[in-house]
Design a protein around this motif. Structure first.
Motif, PDB file in Angstrom:
ATOM      1  N   TYR A  95     -14.307 -11.663  -2.833  1.00  0.00           N
ATOM      2  CA  TYR A  95     -14.029 -10.249  -2.593  1.00  0.00           C
ATOM      3  C   TYR A  95     -13.057 -10.021  -1.427  1.00  0.00           C
ATOM      4  O   TYR A  95     -13.033  -8.947  -0.837  1.00  0.00           O
ATOM      5  N   HIS A  96     -12.260 -11.012  -1.103  1.00  0.00           N
ATOM      6  CA  HIS A  96     -11.344 -10.852   0.031  1.00  0.00           C
ATOM      7  C   HIS A  96     -10.291  -9.776  -0.235  1.00  0.00           C
ATOM      8  O   HIS A  96      -9.870  -9.076   0.683  1.00  0.00           O
ATOM      9  N   ALA A  97      -9.878  -9.629  -1.483  1.00  0.00           N
ATOM     10  CA  ALA A  97      -8.818  -8.664  -1.799  1.00  0.00           C
ATOM     11  C   ALA A  97      -9.198  -7.246  -1.409  1.00  0.00           C
ATOM     12  O   ALA A  97      -8.316  -6.418  -1.113  1.00  0.00           O
ATOM     13  N   GLN A  98     -10.507  -6.947  -1.387  1.00  0.00           N
ATOM     14  CA  GLN A  98     -10.927  -5.603  -1.029  1.00  0.00           C
ATOM     15  C   GLN A  98     -10.605  -5.253   0.428  1.00  0.00           C
ATOM     16  O   GLN A  98     -10.479  -4.088   0.774  1.00  0.00           O
ATOM     17  N   MET A  99     -10.473  -6.270   1.267  1.00  0.00           N
ATOM     18  CA  MET A  99     -10.253  -5.999   2.679  1.00  0.00           C
ATOM     19  C   MET A  99      -8.911  -5.315   2.939  1.00  0.00           C
ATOM     20  O   MET A  99      -8.799  -4.451   3.797  1.00  0.00           O
ATOM     21  N   SER A 100      -7.882  -5.696   2.199  1.00  0.00           N
ATOM     22  CA  SER A 100      -6.582  -5.057   2.406  1.00  0.00           C
ATOM     23  C   SER A 100      -6.625  -3.595   1.973  1.00  0.00           C
ATOM     24  O   SER A 100      -6.027  -2.729   2.618  1.00  0.00           O
ATOM     25  N   ARG A 101      -7.345  -3.293   0.889  1.00  0.00           N
ATOM     26  CA  ARG A 101      -7.457  -1.908   0.453  1.00  0.00           C
ATOM     27  C   ARG A 101      -8.359  -1.116   1.395  1.00  0.00           C
ATOM     28  O   ARG A 101      -8.139   0.064   1.650  1.00  0.00           O
ATOM     29  N   ALA A 102      -9.410  -1.785   1.900  1.00  0.00           N
ATOM     30  CA  ALA A 102     -10.332  -1.105   2.808  1.00  0.00           C
ATOM     31  C   ALA A 102      -9.630  -0.665   4.086  1.00  0.00           C
ATOM     32  O   ALA A 102      -9.973   0.362   4.681  1.00  0.00           O
ATOM     33  N   ALA A 103      -8.622  -1.448   4.510  1.00  0.00           N
ATOM     34  CA  ALA A 103      -7.911  -1.109   5.748  1.00  0.00           C
ATOM     35  C   ALA A 103      -7.203   0.229   5.646  1.00  0.00           C
ATOM     36  O   ALA A 103      -6.908   0.869   6.653  1.00  0.00           O
ATOM     37  N   GLY A 104      -6.934   0.687   4.430  1.00  0.00           N
ATOM     38  CA  GLY A 104      -6.263   1.965   4.243  1.00  0.00           C
ATOM     39  C   GLY A 104      -7.200   3.159   4.246  1.00  0.00           C
ATOM     40  O   GLY A 104      -6.749   4.301   4.192  1.00  0.00           O
ATOM     41  N   ARG A 105      -8.484   2.922   4.310  1.00  0.00           N
ATOM     42  CA  ARG A 105      -9.455   4.019   4.341  1.00  0.00           C
ATOM     43  C   ARG A 105      -9.661   4.505   5.773  1.00  0.00           C
ATOM     44  O   ARG A 105      -9.334   3.817   6.732  1.00  0.00           O
ATOM     45  N   THR A 106     -10.237   5.680   5.895  1.00  0.00           N
ATOM     46  CA  THR A 106     -10.541   6.197   7.224  1.00  0.00           C
ATOM     47  C   THR A 106     -11.748   5.465   7.792  1.00  0.00           C
ATOM     48  O   THR A 106     -12.540   4.872   7.058  1.00  0.00           O
TER      49      THR A 106
END
Length: 469
Positions: A406-417
């Protein structure tokens, strides 16, 4: 000089026969069961699918049930991939009949008539129709995905072993007419959940034989899987022996199987799913049924925690199982209360999980309520914590470090508030009902979760060592 080819020919013939046997088809009926799309059935089908199907059929980097590699199975058996269950007409199940889907679920037989390395579910006709109804729904999980899932392939040794153990015969059960017991906190309903819906018996009993769940080792643990880091993990003994669940309370059990948090505060090991839809009746029924089974002595390596009569639970557990603070929401007596502000950074660091905690904080919410808005009051300042240490301590690294599933989620998570990430960390099922990520609301207060969210947004997970597979 005369050469005798009879020996090599006999060997080649035997090899061809064995290989043909591994690939042979089986006979299994097509249950005359049609999808039930009523509101009650869709709710029930969603609960079962999230608990028993989604973990295998939704990969870590996608939002649809488009299939995923089954890393949990031993590599010596071959390479396996869960099917694409989206509504695409060719790559998915859009053109597959209800009867074909019912056969796959009830007998673990593929469309081309071969046994699959997946559980066969003996759930009643009504529940099976509900699952089919949910799979036919417009839920985002089933948004068409045109890429077909790779074909599963046995290794030579794996194929021979699988055929030998199963006899190349599907499990024997009637195609229709299987009832669903009345729902309630009863042993009958608990047995139904443990064997036919959640399939606890198959995963927590060693071996691959279809008949293993009726022998003396049932629920004693020891079946081999791979965790998110590629390490072998053996399923736990879930009988009420001292090497199993002895001294676990109903609250301990409910929190572990529903929220993914063990009594010592550690994350329940992957690939154990989270039964997010479990209500108080189901929790009590399942707990009492397992407690009614004969205790089996089996100290499974790596399983934890084994509690003693004098085990001291962390402070947040004691508070949750006793009287909740005045500001805690009220919940059913059989399901642990959720004190929203009892956990401190001290209790959060009291225990170190040994395994995974998978989530998808980068994906969009799935019919589980809107994401927190920016109109919320400002969050308190973060507590002085070592976020990278906390990330490892709570098992997050096992699924979110570089190279992990699930590492790929970390890059998308960084864009959240920060506000959204705090909610993801503490109550992930609010966003994604089927997420295997544990619920950390009781362990992490808002300030500590915010410190972890800030570290994630700054790219902290990318600096960690790679997971091994």
């Amino acid at each position: 000089m005369r050469c005798d080819f009879r020996g090599p020919l006999r060997s080649t013939g035997l090899l061809c026969t064995l290989l043909a046997g591994c690939a042979s088809t089986v006979q299994a009926p097509y249950p005359a069961i049609r999808a039930d799309s009523s509101p009650a059935a869709l709710e029930r089908g969603a609960s079962i699918f999230h608990a028993s199907c989604e973990a295998c059929h939704r990969g870590g980097d996608v939002e649809t049930a488009s299939g995923a590699p089954l890393h949990e199975l031993p590599s010596y058996m071959g390479r396996f991939h869960a099917s694409n269950l989206t509504s695409h007409p060719t790559a998915g199940i859009g053109a597959v009949s209800d009867e074909e889907l019912a056969r796959a679920i009830r007998y673990a037989v593929s469309r081309d008539g071969r046994l699959m390395v997946m559980p066969s579910y003996g759930m009643g006709d009504k529940d099976l129709a509900a699952v089919l109804g949910f799979m036919r729904s417009k839920h985002p999980l089933f948004t068409p995905e045109a890429k077909p899932a790779p074909r599963s392939e046995f290794s030579f040794i794996g194929g021979l072993g699988f055929r030998f153990i199963t006899g190349n015969e599907p499990v024997q059960r009637p195609p229709i007419g299987i009832p669903v017991p009345p729902k309630g906190p009863t042993l009958e309903y608990g047995r139904y959940m443990a064997h036919d819906v959640y399939d606890c018996a198959s995963c927590h009993t060693p071996g691959f034989s279809p008949e293993k769940t009726s022998d003396d080792e049932v629920f004693s643990g020891g079946m081999a899987f791979k965790d998110s880091e590629g390490n072998e993990v053996l399923s736990s003994n879930i009988t009420f022996h001292g090497t199993g669940l002895a001294h676990w309370t109903l609250e301990d059990f409910t929190r572990a199987v529903r929220d993914g948090i063990a009594p010592d505060g550690s994350a329940v090991r992957m690939p154990m799913p989270r039964f997010r839809g479990m209500d108080s009746d189901e929790a009590r029924a399942l707990y009492d049924y397992l407690r009614s089974m004969p205790p089996r002595k089996n100290a499974v390596e790596g399983a934890r925690p084994r509690l003693t009569a004098t085990f001291q639970r962390p402070a947040w557990v004691t508070t949750a199982q006793g009287s909740a603070p005045p500001d805690a929401p009220v919940s059913s007596p059989a399901v642990v209360a959720t004190p929203a502000k009892t956990a401190s950074s001290e209790s959060a660091t009291a225990s170190a999980p040994a395994s995974a905690a998978a989530s998808d904080p980068g994906s969009s919410p799935h019919a589980a309520g809107p994401a927190p808005s920016d109109s919320h009051p400002p969050l308190p300042s973060p507590a002085p914590v070592d976020a990278s240490k906390l990330f490892t301590q709570f098992g997050c690294a096992a699924c979110h470090a570089p190279g992990a599933r699930y590492h790929a989620q970390m890059s998308r998570a960084a864009g959240r508030t920060e506000e959204e990430l705090v909610q993801w960390i503490r109550t992930p099922a609010r966003f994604l009902p089927g997420t295997p990520m544990p619920t950390y609301e009781e362990l992490l207060d808002v300030a500590t979760a915010r410190a972890l969210a800030q570290w994630v947004k700054s790219g902290g997970p990318a600096t960690m060592a790679s997971a091994t597979h």
